[in-house]
Each structure stands twice: as C-alpha cells, then as structure tokens.
Design an enzyme around this catalytic site. Structure first.
Site, PDB file in Angstrom:
ATOM      1  N   SER A 415       8.928  -5.386  -6.025  1.00 34.78           N
ATOM      2  CA  SER A 415       8.792  -5.827  -7.251  1.00 34.78           C
ATOM      3  C   SER A 415       9.917  -5.573  -8.204  1.00 34.78           C
ATOM      4  CB  SER A 415       7.424  -5.629  -7.902  1.00 34.78           C
ATOM      5  OG  SER A 415       6.292  -5.886  -7.132  1.00 34.78           O
ATOM      6  N   HIS A 436      11.021 -11.927  -2.677  1.00 36.83           N
ATOM      7  CA  HIS A 436       9.998 -11.244  -3.570  1.00 36.83           C
ATOM      8  C   HIS A 436       8.972 -12.469  -3.790  1.00 36.83           C
ATOM      9  CE1 HIS A 436       8.895 -10.160  -7.876  1.00 36.83           C
ATOM     10  NE2 HIS A 436       8.170  -9.675  -6.905  1.00 36.83           N
ATOM     11  N   GLU A 448      11.721 -15.440  -5.192  1.00 36.38           N
ATOM     12  CA  GLU A 448      12.964 -14.866  -5.814  1.00 36.38           C
ATOM     13  C   GLU A 448      13.529 -14.274  -4.529  1.00 36.38           C
ATOM     14  OE1 GLU A 448      12.872 -13.225 -10.305  1.00 36.38           O
ATOM     15  OE2 GLU A 448      11.721 -12.066  -8.659  1.00 36.38           O
ATOM     16  N   ASN A 486      10.346 -10.514 -13.387  1.00 34.23           N
ATOM     17  CA  ASN A 486       9.641  -9.226 -13.765  1.00 34.23           C
ATOM     18  C   ASN A 486      10.230  -8.672 -15.081  1.00 34.23           C
ATOM     19  OD1 ASN A 486       7.427  -9.386 -12.328  1.00 34.23           O
ATOM     20  ND2 ASN A 486       7.887  -8.039 -10.659  1.00 34.23           N
TER      21      ASN A 486
HETATM   22  P1  NAI Z   1      -1.009  -3.096  -0.918  1.00 33.69           P
HETATM   23  O1  NAI Z   1      -1.204  -1.679  -1.243  1.00 33.69           O
HETATM   24  O2  NAI Z   1      -2.183  -4.118  -1.124  1.00 33.69           O
HETATM   25  O3  NAI Z   1      -0.514  -2.862   0.612  1.00 33.69           O
HETATM   26  C1  NAI Z   1       0.381  -2.231   1.247  1.00 33.69           C
HETATM   27  C2  NAI Z   1       0.102  -2.143   2.718  1.00 33.69           C
HETATM   28  O4  NAI Z   1       1.069  -1.458   3.241  1.00 33.69           O
HETATM   29  C3  NAI Z   1      -1.087  -1.257   2.910  1.00 33.69           C
HETATM   30  O5  NAI Z   1      -2.144  -1.947   3.612  1.00 33.69           O
HETATM   31  C4  NAI Z   1      -0.762   0.133   3.631  1.00 33.69           C
HETATM   32  O6  NAI Z   1      -1.702   0.482   4.556  1.00 33.69           O
HETATM   33  C5  NAI Z   1       0.516  -0.600   4.415  1.00 33.69           C
HETATM   34  N1  NAI Z   1       1.518   0.269   4.761  1.00 33.69           N
HETATM   35  C6  NAI Z   1       1.958   1.422   3.844  1.00 33.69           C
HETATM   36  N2  NAI Z   1       3.030   2.131   4.500  1.00 33.69           N
HETATM   37  C7  NAI Z   1       3.368   1.429   6.012  1.00 33.69           C
HETATM   38  C8  NAI Z   1       4.066   1.497   7.038  1.00 33.69           C
HETATM   39  N3  NAI Z   1       4.938   2.237   6.976  1.00 33.69           N
HETATM   40  N4  NAI Z   1       3.949   0.732   7.826  1.00 33.69           N
HETATM   41  C9  NAI Z   1       3.047  -0.323   7.768  1.00 33.69           C
HETATM   42  N5  NAI Z   1       2.170  -0.474   6.919  1.00 33.69           N
HETATM   43  C10 NAI Z   1       2.097   0.336   5.920  1.00 33.69           C
HETATM   44  O7  NAI Z   1       0.221  -3.516  -1.812  1.00 33.69           O
HETATM   45  P2  NAI Z   1       0.716  -4.861  -2.067  1.00 33.69           P
HETATM   46  O8  NAI Z   1       0.122  -5.240  -3.444  1.00 33.69           O
HETATM   47  O9  NAI Z   1       0.488  -5.835  -1.089  1.00 33.69           O
HETATM   48  O10 NAI Z   1       2.190  -4.551  -2.445  1.00 33.69           O
HETATM   49  C11 NAI Z   1       3.128  -4.530  -1.361  1.00 33.69           C
HETATM   50  C12 NAI Z   1       4.624  -4.707  -2.141  1.00 33.69           C
HETATM   51  O11 NAI Z   1       4.694  -5.899  -2.393  1.00 33.69           O
HETATM   52  C13 NAI Z   1       4.826  -3.639  -2.862  1.00 33.69           C
HETATM   53  O12 NAI Z   1       6.484  -3.268  -2.742  1.00 33.69           O
HETATM   54  C14 NAI Z   1       4.644  -4.510  -4.375  1.00 33.69           C
HETATM   55  O13 NAI Z   1       5.521  -4.081  -5.414  1.00 33.69           O
HETATM   56  C15 NAI Z   1       5.216  -5.968  -3.857  1.00 33.69           C
HETATM   57  N6  NAI Z   1       4.615  -6.898  -4.474  1.00 33.69           N
HETATM   58  C16 NAI Z   1       3.215  -7.060  -5.146  1.00 33.69           C
HETATM   59  C17 NAI Z   1       2.536  -7.971  -5.804  1.00 33.69           C
HETATM   60  C18 NAI Z   1       1.279  -7.911  -6.204  1.00 33.69           C
HETATM   61  O14 NAI Z   1       0.830  -8.764  -7.098  1.00 33.69           O
HETATM   62  N7  NAI Z   1       0.420  -7.154  -5.567  1.00 33.69           N
HETATM   63  C19 NAI Z   1       3.656  -9.126  -6.273  1.00 33.69           C
HETATM   64  C20 NAI Z   1       4.860  -9.087  -5.712  1.00 33.69           C
HETATM   65  C21 NAI Z   1       5.470  -7.923  -5.024  1.00 33.69           C
END
Ligand code: NAI
Ligand code: 3HC
Length: 691
Positions: A415, A436, A448, A486
């Site tokens: 993000s 993104h 994005e 953002n």
């Molecule tokens: P989340 O915490 O829901 O999911 C992250 C997942 O990655 C977890 O299930 C975790 O077990 C897994 N993980 C961590 N390390 C890992 C690895 N080494 N190998 C494989 N899996 C691994 O987080 P979320 O919300 O899905 O965010 C993910 C990314 O997306 C972040 O960079 C966030 O900034 C970005 N993002 C999030 C948005 C949102 O609204 N939640 C919107 C746009 C981007």
C-alpha cells in the site's frame, strides 16, 4: 454503391441493404447520419427496392450518439431527423443488430419497423452513465415496447440485455444465426415485403402503457425502491419524469418534453463530469511512453503469496478469468482459512443466483494451495500480498528471485512501501512492479499499476492488458509514498483528524463528505475497516486520537465502538466517549476548540486533496490529471458525477483554486501552500486537464 465514406447501399434480391462502417464503434457522427439519410432516400426512390435492411460492419451495431460531438453545434441531419425519415419510410426497414446496440443505436433500431439480432448481440440505453437520458425517443418508445417498469429499470441502470431477453421482452422480432446476420436479415426483409407485413411504428403502440395505467403507484414505488442508488444523480429523476409523460402526453408532446429534460441534463456539470470519466477511463489504459509495439507477455499461470484479506481476493480475480493460481502461505492453518473465505465468497454469489454451483467448484479447482515457495516456479506472474512490512517483503522477494522462472513478473500489492526498496532484494528489478489492488480485491474495479524507475516496458504493458483480462480499470502510476490514491487519502485524513481536534465532531465531518456524495464519511470508514489496521500494540504511545481509542479497545464496528458507538445491528450513534477522548487530546495539544461549519470542512478536505493531486502531477507520479480522477472515482468513492478531484478543481477554475489555497494557507498553514504547478497553470491560463 458507396454513398459516402462510411455508408454504402447495395440491392440484393429486392432488398436495399444500407451498411455503415465507421470504426471503432459506428457512433452516429455527422457522416454516419448523413450517409444513412441519403442511402435511405435512394433506397426509397428505387422501385426495385421492396424493403430495407440497416446493418453495420466492424465490431458492433451503432454504439450511440457520437459523444465527442456533444456540446458542439449540430450538423444536419440531427439524429432525430434521420430517425424520423426511417420511421416515416414507405417501405419496411429492418434493423440488423450485432455487437452492442446502445443509446442512439438502440433508439434508431426502435424507429425501424422490425428488429433482428444475432444471439451474441447486446442491447441497452446507457445514457444514464453519461448523466443523460435517452434523448432520441428512447424514453418514449422503450416503455411502449417492454412496459413502463422494465423500461425504467433498463434506462436508470444502463444495463445491457442479451438477445434472448430482447426477444422475450419484444424488443427484438427475430434472432438471426450467429455469423449469418446479413443473409438472415435480407431473407427476413424479403418475407416481410412478400407477405405485405405492416410498417410497425412503435410510437403508435399503447397496450403496454395501458397496463401501466392500471398500476398508479408504479413511479412512486420505483423512486422509493431506488432512492439510495440514485442519491445525488440527476439523470435518473429526469428519466422517470420522461417516462411518466408517456402516460399523460401524446407521443409528439412527450418527445418535446424528452428533449427539454435531455437538454437540462446536457447543460449540467454532472453530465460533463460523467463524460469526462467515460473518456478518462479509456485514456488511462494508454500509457504515454508505451506504444503498441511493446511486447505483451503471456500470463497463463499466476502465483499469489499470502492468502489473507488481499491475497485471497486477488487470487479470485484470476480464477474468475480461468487462469490457474498457486496460493502460497506459511502455515496450513492460514492456507485453510484463506481458502475457506474464498469458497464462502463464491458460495454467497451462487446462493444469490449470480453463479452456478458447478462454477464454484470449477473456480476452486483452479486454486492450488501450497506451503512451498518453490511451487511458484512455473508461474508467469507472482503477486506478493504478505504483511505490510519491508523486511518481510524483501525476504519474500529474495526467495522469489531464487525460485521464480527467469522473466516472470514479480509484483507486490504493497500500500505504501517503496517498491524500489523491495525490488532491490532481487537480481532483476526490471521484472518488479506494483499491482495495488483495493479491498475487497475481487470486487473493487481499480488496479494501480506502479512502475518503478527500473520496471521494463513489456512488464508495464502486460500489467495493463492483465487489468482488462480480470475486469479491472488499470491506472499506471509512479513509485512514491502511497502512489496516487493513498497519498491523496493521507491528505484527506490529515485534515479530517485536524478538524475534529479544532472543534468539529466526527459526525459533522462525515456528514459533509456524505452530502458531497461520498458513500460514507471518513470516520465511519475507519470504524468499518478497523482502527487497529496498521496499529501496533507494542509500540503504541497515545500519540493521537486513533491510538488512544485503540488502547481503550475501541477498534471500530467490530468491537462495538470506535469514533462512533454501535448497537448489535452495527447502527452507529455519536459517541460521548470518543468525543471526550478528542476533547482531552485537543486540550493536551493546546488546541482551542471552536464551532466549525460545513463549508470549512469541505474546503479544507477538498482543497488539501487537490493540492496533493497537483503535486503528484508535477512529480510525474500520475501522467495526467484524469488518471488521478479515475483512481479516486473507482477506488475511493469520489462521487462520479463530480468527475474526480482534479475535474472538480477545474470546474472551480485554477485561479480560484489558487486563491482559495492562499487563503487557507494563511489560516491553516503549510498543507495548503499551493503546489508550484497550480501557480504555473494559473499564470498560463490552463486547466489541470491541460497540464
Ligand atoms: P493479511 O494480514 O490479511 O494477510 C497477510 C497474509 O500473508 C497472512 O495470511 C500471512 O499468513 C501471510 N504471510 C505472511 N508472510 C508470508 C510469507 N512469507 N509467505 C506466505 N505468506 C505469508 O494482510 P492484507 O490486509 O491482506 O495485506 C496484505 C498486503 O496488501 C499488505 O502489503 C497491505 O498493505 C496490502 N493492502 C491491503 C489492503 C487492505 O485493505 N487490507 C488494501 C491494499 C493493499
Ligand atoms: N461516441 C464516441 N466515441 C465512442 C463512443 C461514442 N458513443 N463509444 C465508444 N467510443 C470510442 C471510445 O472512446 C474508444 O475510443 P479510443 O479507442 O480512442 O479510446 C473507442 O470508441 C472504443 O471504445 P471502447 O474502448 O469502449 O471499446 P469496447 O469494445 O470496450 O466497448 C462499447 C465498445 C460497448 C460500444 C463502449 O465503447 C461503450 O459503452 N460506448 C458508449 C456507448 C454509449 O454510452 N452510448 C450512448 C451514447 S449517448 C446517446 O446515444 C445519446 C442519445 O440518446 C441521444
């Protein structure tokens, strides 16, 4: 015989076939209208012609009026004049439809005496999406064919129907065989002529109107049922009024009123804004330095790293498009949780009848769960969606560098993080790009596409193509804090937070944004997402209101309270607790609270956003002002009928924006110091659109 550059008339077995070929979409430009009108005159004057077929070459039947002619003087014949000639023709005219008959295209089919289409054809009156109503008789003729209720639904939604539905509703008389439209239409016309079938004029039909007269509350019910959906938009109301006229006025008077209601919309800034969005969306797909000669790489298999909130939704996009996805997680538990959410999403869609149960299984079967990074080895594209932490992401990319196949695209869904820093963990920064997605990633249309200083052009071009494949609107932007969306959001957040410290309440700020046209206010949004997203229990230090609320266990809707209090049905009420936190924190900061009006709230939020947008433009993070508009309209709920922040600013006028910023700067400081771009544009008399 060629009638003009875009129209020809051929006589085949007693049928005059008028064919239009005006790429890309056979819009009714002046040459098309002129061509059809003179071909019709010639066909009518020719005794050998017994009936006429109106057909198009290329990808589609007429896609409507030529939007690029709007606002310019009308060149004769007008669309309505041309239609009047068709309707009054002394020989039957058959519309032969393929592709999409839209807007003025479908309205022209409705003045033909008969309509035939191939099964793959689609029909619709999408003018509402341009802030308009169908102004070439659509509001008067469609209800006479499909009935008032159906007509209201179709015209206020702009929804396209397929040929099967067209046939069932009476909009079409016959279906042609796929690929045999011209042959079948000629045969149909021959039959009509041979059997002496009548010249059916939709304008004279009244049976469907009589049905509607029996149900006196149809319009009131429709308005009520759609009030939320239509909020802020002017076109739906004018469409409803025009359809009401079909019951109370004779056809010709209804047409006069339709024109008046159409002109009212055309003169309104909403239509200008929506037309801007239409073209901006298409312009966004064209990246200035990436020509058609740049190679597009094949994407036959995708890998997604992380099956959390974003990873799961991202994977669904590809499964929906029939592309297999490897989904990699760190633990079996996380993997199962992720897959369960995906399945539940699909099953919910299926339970609403929007998807077949066997398709749920088909899509699930495209997902290959894995706990081993090496399983990405045959993916053409890898998208990382792990925690928002630079070290974690760099570690993932270093591993990907070792296991991904040479030339694979390595994408991050970060993000805010600097993608150059992430790319530096690999030996191939030219293969690294930001993709993104927005939450929920299987629903939100915006993507994005973030190119870094090193990203290779074919990777950027492939990402653009991929966006289309998965039904997203891709906007290519540069790498910088928060990219486009953002970063502007951060400017909005900063003002919203400051406003509540200075004396506004969260409800006041939210109401101002809601009334401006956002689907919800800033604080409601935060409560919905969860105040704890990005909050760290270990390092929290009561540094702002949000941290304090989190420390109190007020994480938003899910805990029954955040900036608002929530009941068990998640309905919100102003929170005395949160207000006290705000007041105490303001006092601690030495901020004297005062009455703040709605205008100040809007001015500070909107001008801070516009100023940030100008900086983004100046730094080249966005290639054009319209790209910023598309990001905010499709990703952040900026009211579409205002065209996006930069279009909104252009409506105010750049000199006025500059003046306003200077005034705000004096009262509220640096956030409002005008970007040099604004100074320059004002001096040159240019708009953001011309920057
Ligand atoms: P989340 O915490 O829901 O999911 C992250 C997942 O990655 C977890 O299930 C975790 O077990 C897994 N993980 C961590 N390390 C890992 C690895 N080494 N190998 C494989 N899996 C691994 O987080 P979320 O919300 O899905 O965010 C993910 C990314 O997306 C972040 O960079 C966030 O900034 C970005 N993002 C999030 C948005 C949102 O609204 N939640 C919107 C746009 C981007
Ligand atoms: N007028 C002028 N240009 C148009 C146009 C129109 N009605 N419709 C599409 N175009 C242009 C696009 O801007 C694009 O130009 P570009 O290549 O230079 O960017 C090009 O045609 C191709 O369009 P798409 O990229 O959208 O092509 P697709 O194949 O994806 O979609 C389409 C084709 C479904 C026809 C889609 O273009 C579309 O929905 N067009 C708009 C249809 C519409 O809104 N019609 C109503 C017009 S208003 C009207 O008729 C008023 C009347 O009631 C009086």
């Amino acid at each position: 015989m060629q009638v003009n550059d875009v129209t020809k008339l051929e006589i085949e077995g007693g049928i005059g076939v008028i064919t239009v070929n005006s790429p890309p979409v056979n819009a009714f430009s002046a040459p098309v209208r002129q061509g059809v009108a003179s071909a019709l005159e010639q066909a009518l004057a020719n005794e050998a012609v017994k009936a006429i077929v109106l057909i198009c070459e290329g990808r589609t039947f007429f896609a409507g009026a030529d939007i690029s002619e709007f606002g310019k003087p009308v060149i004769e014949p007008s669309l309505r004049d041309m239609q009047a000639m068709i309707e009054a023709a002394s020989k039957p005219v058959v519309a032969a439809i393929h592709g999409t008959a839209l807007g003025g295209g479908l309205e022209t089919a409705l003045v033909c005496h008969y309509r035939m289409a191939v099964p793959s054809a689609r029909l619709g009156l999408p003018e509402v999406n341009l802030g308009l109503l169908p102004g070439a008789g659509g509001t008067q003729r469609l209800p006479r064919v499909v009935g008032v209720e159906k007509a209201l639904e179709l015209m206020t939604s702009g929804r396209q129907i397929n040929a099967k539905e067209g046939l069932a509703t009476g909009l079409l008389d016959e279906l042609a065989d796929e690929g045999a439209l011209r042959k079948d239409a000629v045969a149909f016309a021959q039959r009509i002529a041979a059997e002496g079938k009548p010249l059916v004029k939709v304008r004279d039909r009244s049976e469907k109107l009589d049905e509607a007269r029996a149900n006196s509350s149809v319009f009131a019910d429709f308005r009520k049922a759609n009030a939320r959906k239509f909020r802020g938009f002017k076109a739906p109301e004018n469409i409803i009024r025009s359809v009401e006229n079909t019951l109370s006025l004779p056809f010709d008077e209804g047409m006069v009123q339709e024109r008046a209601l159409f002109n009212e919309l055309m003169a309104d800034s909403q239509s200008a804004a929506l037309r801007h969005v239409f073209f901006a969306e298409r312009t966004a797909a064209k990246v200035p330095d990436i020509g058609k000669d740049v190679d597009i790489l094949p994407i036959e298999k995708v890998a997604v790293i992380g099956a959390g909130t974003m990873g799961g939704g991202i994977a669904m996009n590809f499964a929906n498009a029939g592309i297999p996805v490897v989904l990699v997680e760190t633990t079996q538990e996380a993997l199962e949780r992720g897959l369960k959410v995906i399945r539940k999403n699909y099953e919910t869609t299926a339970s609403k009848g929007k998807m077949k149960l066997e398709d749920v299984e088909r899509r699930m079967a495209l997902l290959q769960p894995s706990l081993t990074m090496a399983d990405v080895a045959d993916a053409d594209l890898v998208i990382e969606a792990v925690f928002e932490n630079l070290d974690v992401k760099r570690e993932v990319f270093a591993k990907l560098d070792a296991v991904a196949k040479p030339g694979a695209i390595l994408a991050t869904n970060t993000s805010y993080l600097d993608i150059d820093d992430i790319a530096a963990a690999t030996a191939c920064p030219e293969s690294v790009i930001g993709l993104h997605f927005f939450s929920p990633a299987n629903v939100m249309k915006l993507l994005e596409i973030v190119r870094t200083k090193d990203t290779a052009k074919p990777i950027v071009a492939t990402a653009g193509k991929l966006a289309k494949t998965i039904g997203k609107i891709g906007v290519t932007v540069g790498n910088g804090f928060g990219f486009v969306g953002n970063r502007i959001l951060a400017a909005r957040n900063a003002q919203s937070d400051q406003l509540v410290l200075e004396g506004a309440t969260p409800e006041q700020v939210d109401k101002a944004l809601y009334d401006f046209g956002f689907p919800m206010g800033h604080f409601q949004m935060r409560d919905l997402v969860g105040l704890d997203v990005g909050w760290n229990r270990e390092t929290t230090s009561s540094a702002n209101v949000r941290e304090i609320l989190n420390e109190m266990g007020r994480h938003g809707q899910k805990t029954g309270g955040g900036y608002y209090d929530y009941d068990e049905k998640r309905r919100h009420t102003p929170s005395p607790v949160a207000l006290k936190v705000i007041e105490d924190f303001a006092a601690k900061q030495g901020i004297a609270r005062r009455e703040i009006g709605e205008q100040e709230i809007l001015d500070r939020i909107l001008y801070a956003m516009v100023n940030e947008g100008a900086k983004i433009l100046e730094e080249g993070i966005a290639a054009r002002a319209s790209d910023i508009d598309i990001v905010w309209v499709t990703g952040y709920g900026f009211p579409k009928y205002r065209g996006g922040p930069m279009f909104w600013a252009d409506l105010q006028g750049v000199p006025q924006v500059l003046q306003k910023l200077k005034t705000l700067e004096q009262a509220h400081g640096d956030a409002f110091t005008p970007s040099p771009l604004i100074e320059r544009l004002a001096a040159e008399g240019k708009s953001f659109g011309e920057a």
